[in-house]
Enzyme design. Structure first.
Site, short mmCIF file in Angstrom:
data_model
loop_
_atom_site.label_atom_id
_atom_site.label_comp_id
_atom_site.label_asym_id
_atom_site.label_seq_id
_atom_site.Cartn_x
_atom_site.Cartn_y
_atom_site.Cartn_z
N TYR A 58 -14.42 -4.60 8.48
CA TYR A 58 -13.10 -3.97 8.70
C TYR A 58 -12.57 -4.29 10.10
O TYR A 58 -11.41 -4.66 10.27
CB TYR A 58 -13.27 -2.46 8.50
CG TYR A 58 -12.00 -1.65 8.62
CD1 TYR A 58 -11.05 -1.67 7.59
CD2 TYR A 58 -11.75 -0.85 9.73
CE1 TYR A 58 -9.88 -0.91 7.69
CE2 TYR A 58 -10.61 -0.09 9.82
CZ TYR A 58 -9.67 -0.12 8.81
OH TYR A 58 -8.53 0.64 8.91
N ASP A 73 -1.92 -7.17 -6.56
CA ASP A 73 -3.01 -7.20 -5.59
C ASP A 73 -2.56 -8.11 -4.44
O ASP A 73 -2.31 -9.30 -4.65
CB ASP A 73 -4.26 -7.77 -6.28
CG ASP A 73 -5.48 -7.74 -5.37
OD1 ASP A 73 -5.31 -7.75 -4.13
OD2 ASP A 73 -6.60 -7.70 -5.91
N SER A 105 -5.71 -1.30 13.24
CA SER A 105 -6.52 -0.08 13.44
C SER A 105 -7.10 -0.10 14.85
O SER A 105 -7.37 -1.18 15.39
CB SER A 105 -7.66 -0.04 12.43
OG SER A 105 -8.60 0.96 12.79
N LYS A 119 -9.17 -6.30 11.12
CA LYS A 119 -8.09 -5.64 11.89
C LYS A 119 -7.88 -6.33 13.24
O LYS A 119 -6.74 -6.42 13.72
CB LYS A 119 -8.40 -4.15 12.07
CG LYS A 119 -8.39 -3.37 10.74
CD LYS A 119 -7.02 -3.43 10.07
CE LYS A 119 -6.94 -2.52 8.86
NZ LYS A 119 -5.60 -2.54 8.24
N ILE A 136 -6.74 9.03 10.75
CA ILE A 136 -5.59 9.67 10.11
C ILE A 136 -6.06 10.33 8.81
O ILE A 136 -6.90 9.76 8.09
CB ILE A 136 -4.49 8.63 9.79
CG1 ILE A 136 -4.14 7.78 11.04
CG2 ILE A 136 -3.24 9.28 9.21
CD1 ILE A 136 -3.60 8.54 12.23
N GLY A 160 0.83 -1.21 0.00
CA GLY A 160 0.00 0.00 0.00
C GLY A 160 0.86 1.25 0.00
O GLY A 160 0.51 2.27 0.60
N ALA A 161 2.00 1.17 -0.71
CA ALA A 161 2.96 2.29 -0.70
C ALA A 161 2.56 3.40 -1.66
O ALA A 161 3.26 4.39 -1.77
CB ALA A 161 4.36 1.76 -1.07
N SER A 162 1.44 3.24 -2.34
CA SER A 162 1.11 4.20 -3.40
C SER A 162 0.40 5.45 -2.91
O SER A 162 0.28 6.42 -3.66
CB SER A 162 0.25 3.51 -4.47
OG SER A 162 -0.98 3.11 -3.91
N ARG A 163 -0.07 5.44 -1.67
CA ARG A 163 -0.83 6.60 -1.17
C ARG A 163 -0.74 6.65 0.35
O ARG A 163 -0.26 5.71 0.98
CB ARG A 163 -2.32 6.47 -1.54
CG ARG A 163 -2.63 6.72 -2.97
CD ARG A 163 -4.12 6.67 -3.25
NE ARG A 163 -4.61 5.32 -3.44
CZ ARG A 163 -5.60 4.78 -2.73
NH1 ARG A 163 -6.19 5.45 -1.77
NH2 ARG A 163 -6.02 3.56 -2.99
P1 NAP Z 1 -5.48 4.73 1.59
O1 NAP Z 1 -5.04 6.14 1.51
O2 NAP Z 1 -6.81 4.35 1.09
O3 NAP Z 1 -4.36 3.82 0.91
C1 NAP Z 1 -4.51 2.42 0.87
C2 NAP Z 1 -3.30 1.82 0.22
O4 NAP Z 1 -3.48 0.40 0.13
C3 NAP Z 1 -3.09 2.32 -1.20
O5 NAP Z 1 -1.72 2.43 -1.46
C4 NAP Z 1 -3.72 1.22 -2.05
O6 NAP Z 1 -3.14 1.21 -3.33
C5 NAP Z 1 -3.33 -0.01 -1.24
N1 NAP Z 1 -4.19 -1.16 -1.50
C6 NAP Z 1 -5.53 -1.27 -1.29
N2 NAP Z 1 -5.97 -2.45 -1.68
C7 NAP Z 1 -4.89 -3.14 -2.16
C8 NAP Z 1 -4.71 -4.42 -2.72
N3 NAP Z 1 -5.74 -5.27 -2.87
N4 NAP Z 1 -3.47 -4.77 -3.11
C9 NAP Z 1 -2.44 -3.94 -2.98
N5 NAP Z 1 -2.54 -2.71 -2.45
C10 NAP Z 1 -3.76 -2.32 -2.05
O7 NAP Z 1 -5.47 4.21 3.10
P2 NAP Z 1 -4.61 4.71 4.37
O8 NAP Z 1 -5.48 5.57 5.16
O9 NAP Z 1 -3.27 5.16 3.95
O10 NAP Z 1 -4.51 3.31 5.15
C11 NAP Z 1 -3.34 2.52 5.20
C12 NAP Z 1 -3.54 1.45 6.24
O11 NAP Z 1 -3.77 2.04 7.50
C13 NAP Z 1 -4.73 0.53 5.96
O12 NAP Z 1 -4.42 -0.79 6.33
C14 NAP Z 1 -5.79 1.08 6.88
O13 NAP Z 1 -6.73 0.11 7.23
C15 NAP Z 1 -4.96 1.53 8.06
N6 NAP Z 1 -5.61 2.53 8.88
C16 NAP Z 1 -5.94 3.75 8.36
C17 NAP Z 1 -6.58 4.69 9.17
C18 NAP Z 1 -6.97 6.06 8.68
O14 NAP Z 1 -7.64 6.77 9.43
N7 NAP Z 1 -6.58 6.48 7.48
C19 NAP Z 1 -6.87 4.36 10.50
C20 NAP Z 1 -6.53 3.11 10.98
C21 NAP Z 1 -5.89 2.20 10.16
P3 NAP Z 1 -3.92 0.80 -4.66
O15 NAP Z 1 -5.31 1.34 -4.53
O16 NAP Z 1 -3.10 1.41 -5.74
O17 NAP Z 1 -3.86 -0.69 -4.69
#
Ligand code: NAP
Length: 246
Positions: free
Chosen positions: A154, A62, A141, A158, A187, A12-15
């Site tokens: 979700y 994926d 999470s 988690k 976040i 998930g390094a893309s965003r």
């Molecule tokens: P995000 O901005 O939606 O980014 C998600 C990342 O995961 C993207 O790089 C996406 O890239 C990749 N991804 C999704 N499905 C994938 C798949 N099937 N295969 C490979 N890559 C995949 O989310 P984020 O907020 O940065 O979250 C990152 C992590 O932190 C997640 O596990 C999330 O559950 C956790 N988290 C986030 C929050 C929050 O508030 N943001 C809170 C608690 C936990 P592609 O779409 O290009 O595949």
């Protein structure tokens, strides 16, 4: 042991959080292999990693698919001759109240958030066991700790990841491999940007520090768990949530 010249796989390094982790690790001199589905956004992360003085190779795939993940990780291990660090960060949400939740949304979240970590960990253990060193960090999470309405799928994924972390930590501790989890609260990323104003203000009321966190604040916790400063810590969940789940 310094982090310089170590090799890290970040999913998930893309965003969002994954991009922040890749850039922050690169600043420590870590070489990054970035996994996500979208090549274009991975390329943007690679540019930011380079600006931070680092290098990132891209593996668009994926994480829910066992074969392609195994192939990517074999290639990474062959290219760098080692894998020191795995950050399981890729994750998705498909929120709905349980009564309205489609079975395919349940499956997709579990396949991505939980089976994804199974796929990467299984593939990375071979090089880590061989080199008798490894650090695995799973991004779970606070929702996996305290639950959240509309997120049974979700939360299950988690919470499952937390049990997975502890079990794997016990399996591999004798081989000098640590396995820990980071549990972010709310976040600021794409994942939270589409929450309604009502949910955002409800969420804010539950956070003692009275703000959403930044992706960079999660990256700092990851660097700590990757570094020698955490050498005696395994099987733990580090909550980085502004006090939400204390
Ligand atoms: P995000 O901005 O939606 O980014 C998600 C990342 O995961 C993207 O790089 C996406 O890239 C990749 N991804 C999704 N499905 C994938 C798949 N099937 N295969 C490979 N890559 C995949 O989310 P984020 O907020 O940065 O979250 C990152 C992590 O932190 C997640 O596990 C999330 O559950 C956790 N988290 C986030 C929050 C929050 O508030 N943001 C809170 C608690 C936990 P592609 O779409 O290009 O595949």
């Amino acid at each position: 042991m310094s982090l310089r010249d170590q090799v890290a796989i970040v999913t998930g390094a893309s965003r969002g959080i994954g991009r922040a982790i890749a850039v922050r690790l690169a600043r420590e001199g870590v070489r990054i292999a970035g996994l996500a589905r979208t090549r274009e956004t991975l390329e943007e992360t690679a540019r930011q990693v380079e600006s931070a003085g680092g290098k990132m190779t891209l593996y668009p795939c994926d994480i829910a698919e066992t074969g392609p993940v195994a192939t990517a990780i074999e290639e990474i291990a062959r290219t760098w001759s080692r894998v020191d660090l795995l950050v399981n960060n890729a994750g998705i949400t498909r929120d709905n109240l349980l009564l309205r939740m489609k079975p395919e949304d349940w499956d997709l979240v579990i396949q991505t958030n939980l089976k994804g970590a199974f796929n990467t960990c299984r593939a990375v253990l071979r090089p880590m066991l061989k080199q008798k060193y490894g650090r695995i960090i799973n991004i779970t999470s606070v929702v996996g700790v305290v639950g959240w309405p509309g997120q049974t799928n979700y939360a299950a994924s988690k919470a499952g990841l937390i049990g997975f972390t502890k079990s794997l930590a016990k399996e591999v501790a004798s081989r000098n491999i640590t396995v820990n989890a980071v549990a972010p609260g709310f976040i600021v990323t794409d994942m939270t940007s589409n929450l309604s104003e009502e949910i955002r203000s409800e969420a804010l009321k539950t956070i003692p520090l009275q703000r959403f966190g930044q992706a960079e604040e999660i990256a700092e916790a990851v660097v700590f768990l990757a570094s020698d400063s955490s050498s005696y810590i395994t099987g733990q969940v580090l909550q980085v949530d502004g006090g939400l789940a204390m």
